[in-house]
Design an enzyme around this catalytic site. Structure first.
Site, mmCIF file in Angstrom:
data_model
loop_
_atom_site.group_PDB
_atom_site.id
_atom_site.type_symbol
_atom_site.label_atom_id
_atom_site.label_comp_id
_atom_site.label_asym_id
_atom_site.label_seq_id
_atom_site.Cartn_x
_atom_site.Cartn_y
_atom_site.Cartn_z
ATOM 1 C CE LYS A 84 -3.631 1.932 3.038
ATOM 2 N NZ LYS A 84 -4.408 1.633 4.268
ATOM 3 C CB SER A 159 -7.333 3.814 3.488
ATOM 4 O OG SER A 159 -6.497 3.144 4.413
ATOM 5 C CB SER A 183 -7.753 0.949 6.326
ATOM 6 O OG SER A 183 -8.345 2.210 6.534
#
Length: 472
Positions: A84, A159, A183
């Protein structure tokens, strides 16, 4: 458009992570052909899903070139993955899901990525996320939305949106995610994956994420099977382990002990949607069929001020991120390119700075409430989110801040508690909405007890196997 995926008869096939490790080690497939298959899959689905923040294909090709896996090589050697875009990788920029400054490469790997890559993964690049990770849907006004492979009209959650979309679509079998308010678990819920948020301190954090009065963020992964998640924590623990947490070890089977489980369908603010409530109660019924004792509990064991305090604390984090970005990036930082949610959180914190000390004290005290609850119950079952997966635009970050925040608080009603308390929680794709989208069920437990969650997850996976997108 529905059901965008890349599963096929290439070297990746329909292997999960552990299955791919076995295929590589046996010589059934080679590391180079696995990497090429993952690159081809990325290029095939990214135009529809928009999960890719930055590619590092040449790096992955170079690492995969050469002979078969030698004895003693790291367990995940050759398995393609993504990280990420909020942890540092040497030579790659870290953009935190925004375009508010000119990209520049990080000088060193972050502490987490150093551990993650030491397990042997072949890094293909970085995945897209919501700006600074504040929204539960990645819908950047210029970078574009990350779309759900089960239905591209819908969000992939956030996220860790790009990671969730790519794992579900078969691009890679495992990807990094991290969780500061849900997330890991929310993208797992939206995309039909396993998402374990571990206990605070279970995995290392980069320095910028450690500097928090309440350390909300934890690193982890999203996968398609329980055994993949368990294998990742086993291998990570062999490299780095927090000395004050009980070890996870090698969890491979359901547990034998029958548990006392509380089922909660109401957050502090509202009852979850009717369909989510029905699906949660069906999961509770399955747990009872498996011999566990289930009690229905009216509300979560947290103070009534929790939501207000959490939003204010998020505002503090937004203000801190903006200050750090401005200092680190310098003249290319452009605040006007930040989305309305980030700017609104910053504004909310600045207007209420005098309330922050008490809010932080109350948040820190939340763990006392849940610890008392844990003396009665071994685990808690809730829906991962309060309603079905929304369509792109519902959490539009260009909308008015009050609208975005109101919708976020309503949908993301259950996951933030464990970020504040530091307790582990896992989302499992145990249900399906009337629209055919995956629905996650969340199980949480006491601090340091990931083994309990993994054993319970194995049991539920055996009892109610979940579909993959290529099987529907």
């Amino acid at each position: 458009m529905r059901h965008v995926h890349a599963f096929g008869d290439d070297a990746l096939g329909n292997f999960d992570t552990v299955g791919l490790v076995e295929a590589i080690k046996s010589g059934q497939v080679g590391r180079a052909e696995v990497v090429e298959a993952a690159i081809a899959r990325t290029e095939a689905v990214n135009p529809a899903l928009n999960g890719l923040a930055l590619q590092a294909f040449d790096r992955a090709r170079a690492e995969a070139a050469g002979t078969p896996v030698p004895p003693g090589t790291a367990f995940f050697s050759g398995v393609p993955t993504f990280i990420k875009d909020n942890v540092d990788i040497a030579g790659l920029p870290t953009m935190f899901g925004t375009d508010a400054w000119a990209p520049r490469p990080a000088p060193l790997d972050g502490e987490f990525s150093e551990l993650y890559l030491a397990t042997g993964f072949a890094l293909l690049g970085k995945t897209q996320m919501s700006e600074y990770g504040f929204s539960a849907s990645a819908e950047h006004p210029r970078l574009g939305p990350v779309r759900n492979p089960w239905n591209t009209d819908c969000t992939a959650g956030a996220s860790s949106s790009g990671s969730g979309a790519f794992v579900a679509a078969g691009v890679v079998p495992i990807a990094h995610a991290n969780d500061g308010g849900g997330s890991i678990r929310i993208p797992a819920c939206c995309n039909g994956l396993v998402g374990l948020k571990p206990s605070r301190g279970r995995l290392p954090l980069d320095k910028n994420m450690r500097r928090m009065p309440v350390r909300l963020v934890t690193n982890g992964v999203v996968t398609r099977s329980v055994r993949d998640t368990a294998a990742f924590y086993r291998e990570a623990e062999r490299i780095w382990r927090h000395p004050k947490l009980p070890p996870i070890g090698d969890v491979k089977h359901p547990g034998k002990r029958r548990l006392k489980i509380a089922v909660i369908t109401r957050s502090l603010e509202r009852e979850c949607g009717a369909e989510l409530r029905e699906l949660t109660l069906k999961t509770a019924g399955l747990l009872e069929e498996l011999g566990h004792h289930v009690d229905h509990v009216e509300t979560p064991p947290v103070p009534g001020s929790f939501v207000t305090d959490f939003v204010l604390y998020w505002g503090l984090l937004a203000a801190g991120q903006i200050i750090r970005s401005r200092r680190a990036i310098g003249r290319t930082f452009d605040r006007t390119r930040l989305d309305n949610l980030t700017r609104g959180l910053d504004r909310h914190a600045r207007r209420n700075m005098h309330r922050l000390p008490q809010a932080i004290m109350r948040l820190r005290a939340t763990r006392r409430h849940t610890a008392r609850f844990a003396r009665t119950y071994d685990a808690v079952l809730t829906p991962t989110v309060a309603d079905e997966t929304p369509r792109i635009g519902y959490l539009d970050p260009t909308a008015d801040y009050e609208q975005i925040m109101g919708r976020l608080q309503s949908w993301v009603a259950f996951t933030p508690v464990q970020n504040v308390t530091g307790e582990p929680a896992i989302s499992l794709p145990l249900a399906e909405s009337s629209d055919g989208l995956p629905v996650g069920m969340m199980l949480s437990t006491d601090f340091g007890q990931e083994v309990r969650l993994l054993e319970l997850a194995y049991e539920l996976e055996e009892a109610r196997p979940w579909p993959r997108i290529d099987q529907t």
